[in-house]
Design an enzyme around this catalytic site. Structure first.
Site, PDB file in Angstrom:
ATOM      1  N   GLY A  11      -8.570  -2.850 -14.549  1.00 26.41           N
ATOM      2  CA  GLY A  11      -7.850  -2.258 -13.255  1.00 26.41           C
ATOM      3  C   GLY A  11      -7.047  -3.190 -12.581  1.00 26.41           C
ATOM      4  O   GLY A  11      -6.636  -4.146 -13.088  1.00 26.41           O
ATOM      5  N   PHE A  12      -6.635  -2.666 -11.393  1.00 24.49           N
ATOM      6  CA  PHE A  12      -5.650  -3.377 -10.665  1.00 24.49           C
ATOM      7  C   PHE A  12      -5.873  -5.061 -10.439  1.00 24.49           C
ATOM      8  O   PHE A  12      -5.111  -5.849 -10.925  1.00 24.49           O
ATOM      9  CB  PHE A  12      -5.211  -2.709  -8.986  1.00 24.49           C
ATOM     10  CG  PHE A  12      -4.535  -3.740  -8.307  1.00 24.49           C
ATOM     11  CD1 PHE A  12      -3.527  -4.248  -8.522  1.00 24.49           C
ATOM     12  CD2 PHE A  12      -5.046  -3.414  -7.097  1.00 24.49           C
ATOM     13  CE1 PHE A  12      -2.743  -4.841  -7.437  1.00 24.49           C
ATOM     14  CE2 PHE A  12      -4.520  -3.986  -5.826  1.00 24.49           C
ATOM     15  CZ  PHE A  12      -3.238  -4.743  -6.171  1.00 24.49           C
ATOM     16  N   ILE A  13      -7.027  -5.342  -9.754  1.00 24.40           N
ATOM     17  CA  ILE A  13      -7.334  -6.638  -9.473  1.00 24.40           C
ATOM     18  C   ILE A  13      -7.818  -7.262 -10.897  1.00 24.40           C
ATOM     19  O   ILE A  13      -7.534  -8.394 -11.356  1.00 24.40           O
ATOM     20  CB  ILE A  13      -8.281  -6.810  -8.553  1.00 24.40           C
ATOM     21  CG1 ILE A  13      -7.789  -6.192  -7.450  1.00 24.40           C
ATOM     22  CG2 ILE A  13      -8.820  -8.184  -8.162  1.00 24.40           C
ATOM     23  CD1 ILE A  13      -8.780  -6.239  -6.138  1.00 24.40           C
ATOM     24  N   TYR A 175     -19.170   4.753   0.662  1.00 21.70           N
ATOM     25  CA  TYR A 175     -18.649   3.584  -0.195  1.00 21.70           C
ATOM     26  C   TYR A 175     -18.983   2.259   0.520  1.00 21.70           C
ATOM     27  O   TYR A 175     -19.272   1.210  -0.099  1.00 21.70           O
ATOM     28  CB  TYR A 175     -16.987   3.609  -0.234  1.00 21.70           C
ATOM     29  CG  TYR A 175     -16.250   2.618  -0.667  1.00 21.70           C
ATOM     30  CD1 TYR A 175     -16.315   2.337  -2.141  1.00 21.70           C
ATOM     31  CD2 TYR A 175     -15.601   1.638  -0.003  1.00 21.70           C
ATOM     32  CE1 TYR A 175     -15.790   1.315  -2.787  1.00 21.70           C
ATOM     33  CE2 TYR A 175     -15.059   0.565  -0.542  1.00 21.70           C
ATOM     34  CZ  TYR A 175     -15.324   0.302  -1.961  1.00 21.70           C
ATOM     35  OH  TYR A 175     -14.417  -0.865  -2.432  1.00 21.70           O
TER      36      TYR A 175
END
Length: 343
Positions: A11-13, A175
């Protein structure tokens, strides 16, 4: 050389963190489900190397393409595992296959609004998946981990800036509730089984490779296209935006702290300690992209926080965390990556 299991590693991170760890000489086992929450090919590009591009591009099926990507990327420093954290047998296979020094747990279903629409799924992935990971760590003797939490756990906190000592008993989205649950489970496994953990509350991470559904990336694409930008509320909501390079530095610092200390359980804010309004964010994007946004005004959304603002004093003291990238410079870097004009 240490071996780190990074969940959500494509993913992004996670992809930025994996590159940083490998650049320091470590081995990374990247675990990612490549779920359908957004186009799996975005994550493939996050980790794909030039040497793999042609062989992967020639394959159209998702399963086959991911298998080829895993084969192509396999090296002394890197291993890609297409695995869902809810798959206990697959987790056990990975932990059995080679010694793991520590885990960085980034995998989760993201999104405040999506969690309100699909609460049972979010509970299953974010809570049960984390519990299965902790159980597997316990079984195979892995006693160090870093876990991604979120600024969303603060809800509409009245104290500014947000401190780790503030109450987080009033989450306003499912969330947020799942992220608080992960922090609590981390403490329980530390208390019962001696698993040392660093719970990191990320504050609105942005930068190159940001998920396409997140505001900055989504807005930039729509502004470039000349399409309407969904603009919720009056633009006064504020976020503490944190550049990806600073977040990776914070994760690395937390990992080092956990590895070098015994009986560790800490909750840390990782932010930039500066608030930027939604209106200011759009203006900054307009400047860097050289285009004017067409705003479609919409009501404020349920579950959205009015503001976030990190007190990062504890992170400074414990791990030497010091964000170095201003919001303006970070947006400039993002715009360059996105393909926009920079000034």
């Amino acid at each position: 050389m240490s071996t780190y299991l990074v969940t959500g590693g494509a993913g992004f991170i996670g992809s930025h963190l994996g590159e940083s760890l490998m650049a320091s000489g470590h081995r990374v086992i990247c675990l990612d489900s490549f779920s359908d929450s957004y186009d799996y090919r975005v994550k493939m590009r996050n980790v794909q190397q030039d040497s793999c591009r042609d062989s992967v591009a020639a394959i159209t099926g998702k399963k086959e393409a991911l298998a080829e990507l895993s084969r192509c990327l396999e090296s002394e420093r890197y291993r890609l595992e297409t695995v869902d954290i809810r798959d206990r047998a697959a987790l056990e296979r990975i932990f059995q296959s080679e010694p793991i020094d520590a885990v960085v747990h980034l995998a989760a279903l993201p999104g405040v609004r999506a969690s309100i629409e699909q609460p049972l799924l979010f509970d299953d992935v974010n809570v049960r998946g984390t519990l299965l990971l902790l159980e597997t760590m316990k079984k195979y003797g892995v006693r160090k981990w870093v876990c991604a939490s979120s600024s969303s756990v603060y809800g509409n906190n009245k104290r500014i800036p947000f401190s780790e000592n503030d109450s987080v008993d009033s989450p306003i989205s499912l969330y947020a509730a799942t992220k608080k649950s992960c922090e609590l489970m981390g403490y329980t496994y530390h208390h019962l089984y001696g698993i040392d953990g660093m719970m990191l509350r990320f504050f609105t991470v942005y930068g190159e490779r940001q998920r396409p559904d997140l505001a900055i990336h989504k807005f930039a694409k729509l502004i470039d296209q000349g399409s309407e930008v969904p603009f919720y509320g009056d633009g006064s909501t504020k976020r503490d935006y944190t550049y990806i390079g600073d977040i990776v530095g914070g994760i690395r610092g937390a990992l080092e702290y956990a590895e070098n200390n015994e009986s560790v359980y800490e909750v840390l804010n990782l932010g930039n300690s500066r608030m930027v309004s939604l209106g200011e964010m759009v203006e900054c994007l307009e400047k860097e992209l050289g285009k004017k946004a067409i705003l479609r005004k919409l009501p404020a959304q349920p579950g959205d926080m009015t503001m976030t603002f990190a007190d990062i004093g504890k992170a400074r003291r414990l791990i030497g965390y010091e964000p170095r990238t201003s919001f303006e410079d970070g947006i400039r870097n993002f715009a360059r990556w996105h393909g926009g004009r920079t000034s």
